[in-house]
Scaffold this active site. Structure first.
Site, PDB file in Angstrom:
ATOM      1  N   ASN A 271      45.221  33.398  -5.929  1.00 22.34           N
ATOM      2  CA  ASN A 271      46.383  34.259  -5.721  1.00 22.34           C
ATOM      3  C   ASN A 271      47.157  34.614  -6.994  1.00 22.34           C
ATOM      4  OD1 ASN A 271      47.163  31.493  -5.461  1.00 22.34           O
ATOM      5  ND2 ASN A 271      49.141  32.172  -4.748  1.00 22.34           N
TER       6      ASN A 271
ATOM      7  N   GLU B  67      48.628  20.720  -6.461  1.00 22.93           N
ATOM      8  CA  GLU B  67      49.637  21.733  -6.102  1.00 22.93           C
ATOM      9  C   GLU B  67      49.102  22.436  -4.873  1.00 22.93           C
ATOM     10  OE1 GLU B  67      52.421  22.166  -7.664  1.00 22.93           O
ATOM     11  OE2 GLU B  67      52.130  21.237  -9.603  1.00 22.93           O
TER      12      GLU B  67
ATOM     13  N   CYS C 120      52.107  30.405  -2.498  1.00 27.25           N
ATOM     14  CA  CYS C 120      52.286  29.064  -1.940  1.00 27.25           C
ATOM     15  C   CYS C 120      53.741  28.824  -1.565  1.00 27.25           C
ATOM     16  CB  CYS C 120      51.829  28.023  -2.952  1.00 27.25           C
ATOM     17  SG  CYS C 120      52.635  28.180  -4.543  1.00 27.25           S
TER      18      CYS C 120
ATOM     19  N   GLU D  25      53.784  19.860 -12.559  1.00 23.57           N
ATOM     20  CA  GLU D  25      53.302  20.616 -13.712  1.00 23.57           C
ATOM     21  C   GLU D  25      54.516  21.202 -14.418  1.00 23.57           C
ATOM     22  OE1 GLU D  25      50.524  23.551 -12.172  1.00 23.57           O
ATOM     23  OE2 GLU D  25      48.855  22.227 -12.651  1.00 23.57           O
TER      24      GLU D  25
HETATM   25  P1  NAD Z   1      41.215  26.753  -1.664  1.00 22.36           P
HETATM   26  O1  NAD Z   1      41.673  25.356  -1.449  1.00 22.36           O
HETATM   27  O2  NAD Z   1      40.281  27.329  -0.682  1.00 22.36           O
HETATM   28  O3  NAD Z   1      40.498  26.908  -3.081  1.00 22.36           O
HETATM   29  C1  NAD Z   1      41.130  26.550  -4.285  1.00 22.36           C
HETATM   30  C2  NAD Z   1      40.074  26.231  -5.328  1.00 22.36           C
HETATM   31  O4  NAD Z   1      39.371  25.049  -4.917  1.00 22.36           O
HETATM   32  C3  NAD Z   1      39.017  27.325  -5.486  1.00 22.36           C
HETATM   33  O5  NAD Z   1      38.662  27.441  -6.844  1.00 22.36           O
HETATM   34  C4  NAD Z   1      37.875  26.777  -4.653  1.00 22.36           C
HETATM   35  O6  NAD Z   1      36.608  27.306  -5.022  1.00 22.36           O
HETATM   36  C5  NAD Z   1      37.972  25.293  -4.960  1.00 22.36           C
HETATM   37  N1  NAD Z   1      37.317  24.412  -3.973  1.00 22.36           N
HETATM   38  C6  NAD Z   1      37.028  24.670  -2.688  1.00 22.36           C
HETATM   39  N2  NAD Z   1      36.416  23.608  -2.129  1.00 22.36           N
HETATM   40  C7  NAD Z   1      36.322  22.644  -3.081  1.00 22.36           C
HETATM   41  C8  NAD Z   1      35.801  21.315  -3.123  1.00 22.36           C
HETATM   42  N3  NAD Z   1      35.252  20.751  -2.042  1.00 22.36           N
HETATM   43  N4  NAD Z   1      35.889  20.618  -4.265  1.00 22.36           N
HETATM   44  C9  NAD Z   1      36.474  21.147  -5.363  1.00 22.36           C
HETATM   45  N5  NAD Z   1      36.971  22.420  -5.393  1.00 22.36           N
HETATM   46  C10 NAD Z   1      36.908  23.158  -4.272  1.00 22.36           C
HETATM   47  O7  NAD Z   1      42.537  27.639  -1.811  1.00 22.36           O
HETATM   48  P2  NAD Z   1      42.639  29.230  -1.966  1.00 22.36           P
HETATM   49  O8  NAD Z   1      42.372  29.867  -0.648  1.00 22.36           O
HETATM   50  O9  NAD Z   1      41.869  29.669  -3.157  1.00 22.36           O
HETATM   51  O10 NAD Z   1      44.188  29.389  -2.345  1.00 22.36           O
HETATM   52  C11 NAD Z   1      45.192  29.441  -1.397  1.00 22.36           C
HETATM   53  C12 NAD Z   1      45.876  28.098  -1.249  1.00 22.36           C
HETATM   54  O11 NAD Z   1      46.375  27.672  -2.509  1.00 22.36           O
HETATM   55  C13 NAD Z   1      47.090  28.168  -0.340  1.00 22.36           C
HETATM   56  O12 NAD Z   1      47.096  27.072   0.526  1.00 22.36           O
HETATM   57  C14 NAD Z   1      48.258  28.096  -1.299  1.00 22.36           C
HETATM   58  O13 NAD Z   1      49.434  27.606  -0.727  1.00 22.36           O
HETATM   59  C15 NAD Z   1      47.723  27.222  -2.363  1.00 22.36           C
HETATM   60  N6  NAD Z   1      48.456  27.419  -3.625  1.00 22.36           N
HETATM   61  C16 NAD Z   1      49.320  26.432  -4.028  1.00 22.36           C
HETATM   62  C17 NAD Z   1      50.078  26.617  -5.180  1.00 22.36           C
HETATM   63  C18 NAD Z   1      51.038  25.562  -5.662  1.00 22.36           C
HETATM   64  O14 NAD Z   1      51.412  25.587  -6.832  1.00 22.36           O
HETATM   65  N7  NAD Z   1      51.468  24.638  -4.823  1.00 22.36           N
HETATM   66  C19 NAD Z   1      49.948  27.791  -5.932  1.00 22.36           C
HETATM   67  C20 NAD Z   1      49.061  28.763  -5.483  1.00 22.36           C
HETATM   68  C21 NAD Z   1      48.318  28.563  -4.320  1.00 22.36           C
END
Ligand code: NAD
Length: 496
Positions: A155, A253, A287, A465
């Site tokens: 995102n 995060e 997020c 962070e």
């Molecule tokens: P996601 O958890 O599907 O993926 C995030 C990353 O993790 C991607 O690079 C993905 O390929 C990787 N990933 C997936 N499965 C994995 C595994 N088993 N082992 C290691 N890595 C793996 O999330 P998304 O759909 O890309 O992003 C949206 C989510 O991110 C939302 O829930 C949002 O709230 C959260 N987010 C949090 C913050 C924060 O700072 N708290 C900021 C931005 C987004």
């Protein structure tokens, strides 16, 4: 409106541009579904090569032994490169994610600011001479961990990539970056900037690819000493479990279901603009989206009428149009998921005050657009108020008094952020202290500073962070005792 570009189709692995050996990744433009690029993602073997080179580069005295102010010069150069190439980075990221050019330009400049801040912070970091308990000097020093990894979501890629890579390098580590395969292109622009800055080869690799292959290999590989993850809560939980097996520190995060609170004494224009920006900017794909709105009952009807009218005036449009406030969602499957949330909210008795559908008109047929949606009539225990939507959907609820408000706000598994609108500062302070989230904004929302720590409580994450301490989170602390007496230890002296 079309802005053509030629994306990178090779990955930056161990200081070389190479074709990935993993599954193909396609990046599409969410505004019309057209193909931006296809590239081969990283494979497990690619990860292993990157790790091997990173181990060598991280232990090479050319990196390991240089002084902090010398290391900082690389970060300054990366910052300058990001600023110099901000237009291109912004274009690539807008094509990759469908975000408006104004937002992605701001993200590119924020990434430049992150590297600049971490360089400056690095130059001011101090180790400690601790109070001695005898005739010796005691010190506490911080050292690099070695080879580390950052895993990021789609995102806000360039900004979240920078939040991991900058402090990891500042701390003296090598860092391997795994971005989301939904937005694989922008990290390759970061790699070009890093290469141009002359960072010793092997210290940085970028490995777009499947989470279950590339991400998992990074988390479980014995040489990786820390993983910093931003993404969904379920993925974060899985990473934490695997990290526990090798006792590796992680920073997580994760997601959110953040409350925004409007008291009757608030400036209603400020509150209305803040609520809309908090939940509908980035088309809700944030997020920290303020997706649960609590309004004091005495102004509930008035405020909702104002909010609904203003929401209907938001401009939905093409990401390259300067007037656009809400661009498309990342991809069709994600829009389907947002629509499912709204469908379930309806089944649970939710009343759609506005939105709840795709916008009508020829401009919107090919893109993954969705109208900003406000839903009333649901309990705080309903699915919509519990689950992260990651789209432009706001649940609104009334509250009667401060106790009721704090109880409802905190009755949620997430704890990422909160917004409070009131003209009564002592009340804002009281509520801010009682709310169980990592960040609270008063009379504003979604304002960020790299100098202020960020992170969540409960299922929104672990660790913080940003800030000067953000560098320490990528280091190992070591205590050193130096004896000054130069006499044999009394316990053994008689045996000499
Ligand atoms: P996601 O958890 O599907 O993926 C995030 C990353 O993790 C991607 O690079 C993905 O390929 C990787 N990933 C997936 N499965 C994995 C595994 N088993 N082992 C290691 N890595 C793996 O999330 P998304 O759909 O890309 O992003 C949206 C989510 O991110 C939302 O829930 C949002 O709230 C959260 N987010 C949090 C913050 C924060 O700072 N708290 C900021 C931005 C987004």
């Amino acid at each position: 409106m079309d802005q053509a570009f030629t994306p990178q189709d090779k990955l930056y692995i161990g200081g070389e541009w190479r074709r990935g050996r993993g599954a193909e990744i396609a990046s599409n433009f969410p505004a019309d579904g057209s193909l931006n690029a296809k590239l081969a993602g990283a494979s497990q073997e690619d990860v292993d090569v990157a790790i091997e080179r990173a181990q060598y580069a991280a232990s090479d005295p050319a990196w390991r032994k240089i002084l902090p102010h010398e290391r900082a010069t690389f970060l300054y150069k990366i910052s300058e490169g990001l600023a110099r190439h901000a237009d291109r980075i912004s274009l690539v990221q807008s094509r990759d994610t469908g975000k408006t050019l104004s937002e992605t330009r701001a993200l590119a400049m924020s990434a430049a600011g992150t590297f600049r801040y971490m360089a400056a912070a690095l130059e001011t970091m101090e180790d400690a001479l601790t109070p001695s308990r005898s005739n010796y000097l005691t010190m506490s020093v911080f050292e690099p961990l070695g080879v580390t990894a950052g895993i990021t979501p789609w995102n806000s890629p360039i900004a979240s990539d920078a939040q991991k890579v900058a402090p990891a390098l500042a701390a003296g580590n090598a860092v391997l970056l795994k971005p989301s395969s939904w937005s694989p292109l922008v990290c390759l622009e970061l790699a070009r900037v890093i290469e141009e800055a002359g960072l010793p080869k092997g210290l940085f690799s970028t490995l777009p690819g499947a989470g279950a292959i590339v991400g998992e290999r990074l988390v479980t590989h014995p040489a990786i000493r820390k993983v910093s993850f931003t993404g969904g809560t379920e993925t974060g939980r899985d990473i934490a479990r695997k990290a526990a097996d090798k006792l590796m520190p992680v920073s997580l995060e994760l997601g959110g279901k953040s409350p925004t609170i409007v008291f009757a004494d608030a400036d209603l224009d400020v509150a209305c603009a803040g609520v809309m920006f908090g939940v509908f900017s980035s088309t809700g794909q944030s997020c920290i989206a303020g997706s649960r709105l609590f309004v004091e009952r005495s102004i509930y009807d008035t405020f909702l009428a104002k909010l609904v009218a203003a929401t209907e005036r938001l401009r939905i449009g093409h990401p390259f149009e300067a007037t656009t406030q809400m661009a498309p969602l990342i991809r069709p499957k994600h829009r389907d998921e947002v629509e499912d949330h709204v469908k379930r909210a309806r089944e649970d008795g939710g009343i759609i005050l506005t939105g709840g559908e795709r916008p009508a008109g020829a401009d919107y047929t090919d893109g993954t657009y969705y109208r900003p949606t406000i839903i009333a009539g649901l309990a705080n225990t309903s699915r919509l108020c519990r689950e992260e939507v990651f789209g432009p959907v706001l649940a609104v609820l009334p509250f009667d008094n401060e106790d009721d408000l704090i109880r409802q706000s905190n009755d949620n598994s997430y704890g990422l952020a909160c917004g409070i609108y009131t003209s009564d500062f002592p009340k804002a302070w009281r509520v801010a202290r009682a709310i169980d989230t990592g960040t609270v904004w008063v009379n504003t929302y979604k304002q960020f500073s790299i100098s202020t720590p960020f992170g969540g409580t409960k299922e929104s994450g672990l660790g913080r962070e940003k800030g000067r301490e953000g560098i320490r989170a990528w280091m190992a602390q070591k205590s050193i005792y130096c004896d000054l007496s130069q006499v044999p230890h009394p316990w053994a002296k008689s045996a000499l």
